[in-house]
Write an enzyme that holds these catalytic residues in place. Sequence first.
Site, mmCIF file in Angstrom:
data_model
loop_
_atom_site.group_PDB
_atom_site.id
_atom_site.type_symbol
_atom_site.label_atom_id
_atom_site.label_comp_id
_atom_site.label_asym_id
_atom_site.label_seq_id
_atom_site.Cartn_x
_atom_site.Cartn_y
_atom_site.Cartn_z
ATOM 1 C CB SER A 5 -0.885 -0.024 1.255
ATOM 2 O OG SER A 5 -1.551 1.190 1.397
ATOM 3 C CG ASP A 6 2.447 5.149 -2.141
ATOM 4 O OD1 ASP A 6 3.007 5.567 -1.109
ATOM 5 O OD2 ASP A 6 2.459 5.773 -3.208
ATOM 6 C CE LYS A 7 -0.208 4.831 6.443
ATOM 7 N NZ LYS A 7 -0.762 4.856 7.741
#
Length: 186
Positions: A5-7
């Site tokens: 994930s790349d929040k």
Amino acid sequence: TVICSDKTGTLTKNEMTARKIYMNNKLVNVTGEGFDANGLFLFNNKRIATEEFDRLFETILLCNNANLNTKSDPTEKALLILAKKAKYKINARRIKEIPFSSKTKYMITEDDINGRKIKHIKGATEVVIEMCKYIEINGHKKVLTTEIRKQILEKQNEMESEALRVIGAAYENSDNYIFLGLIGMI
């Protein structure tokens, strides 16, 4: 199976955001997202004026090669945006630069500010702090004791435990580096 994930947007948008400042024995939260220059500076959940951080803003603006209008290093851009959120501006002329390298882990610039030459440094906190003999707290220069160094490194560890990338900043006055503070980014 691995799910990534790349929040934060660091990978997908190549953006970082300065989230915290530690200076003058204060941990200040900074609001806003990405490269948007709108944001607040909060201490104990209350909005504060930013003038006490002007020397830090001076350092991160002048010890910086980013440009907000072109593709630049996201860390350096995040620092420019941090100063812009505070509405800090300075006119100076760069005299020379020691670029950041993975070996030294810092960048140094020498700048002319209204006829006064001053060096600014930013980089890995543990490297920057070892170069400093003093610390500036609320506009006053104090000896950077072992106990104060320990407190700064503990604050860095606290910020890193929140997944922030932390850098230290300092400036030179009369051949001595003076530590200013930490900036935590995500």
